[in-house]
Scaffold this active site. Sequence first.
Site, mmCIF file in Angstrom:
data_model
loop_
_atom_site.group_PDB
_atom_site.id
_atom_site.type_symbol
_atom_site.label_atom_id
_atom_site.label_comp_id
_atom_site.label_asym_id
_atom_site.label_seq_id
_atom_site.Cartn_x
_atom_site.Cartn_y
_atom_site.Cartn_z
ATOM 1 N N GLY A 1 2.046 2.497 4.209
ATOM 2 C CA GLY A 1 1.214 3.644 3.853
ATOM 3 C C GLY A 1 0.040 3.880 4.781
ATOM 4 N N HIS A 2 -0.136 3.061 5.819
ATOM 5 C CA HIS A 2 -1.327 3.167 6.679
ATOM 6 C C HIS A 2 -0.919 3.091 8.134
ATOM 7 C CE1 HIS A 2 -5.403 2.219 8.234
ATOM 8 N NE2 HIS A 2 -5.818 2.759 7.115
ATOM 9 N N PHE A 3 -0.445 3.971 8.740
ATOM 10 C CA PHE A 3 -0.004 5.301 8.329
ATOM 11 C C PHE A 3 1.458 5.414 8.699
ATOM 12 C CE2 PHE A 3 -4.508 5.588 9.452
ATOM 13 C CZ PHE A 3 -5.045 6.100 8.289
#
EC number: 4.2.1.59
Length: 145
Positions: free
Chosen positions: A49-51
């Site tokens: 999720g990052h990124f």
Amino acid sequence: MNVMNITDIKKYIPHRYPFLLIDRVIKIEKDKSLVAIKNVTVNEPFFTGHFPVRPVMPGVLIIESLAQAAGILIVKSLNLPEGHKDIYFFAGVDNARFKRVVEPGDQLTLEVKVLKVHRGLWKFEGKATVDDQLACKAELMTIKG
């Protein structure tokens, strides 16, 4: 002891996957400094999720890596035994600066130096580099919980 592998590290700090952020200790000077390595791979859970478009290691996890290095230095400086139950917590982070992104494939070199110890409060200067380029620097404070 100048070198610690992952098996040794797990005997001295309580962190485990996915929050064990040190792979090897390459140098220890008790009461003074420690140098450790974190190999950053695309399989790190935070990259999901990052990124998704451009995976970047979160700055707070670089700081956490430095804190874990500081924790190992404390334990070795105090000559605590393997399997000890002491846990050192953050008491503060000052002057944190991020100078370059850390991406999959990078190898973080983590250096911590003792600045001061007073009444159980340890203050460190921390520096994280990739290929001798500064990625992050900060002053860290920890205290036994």
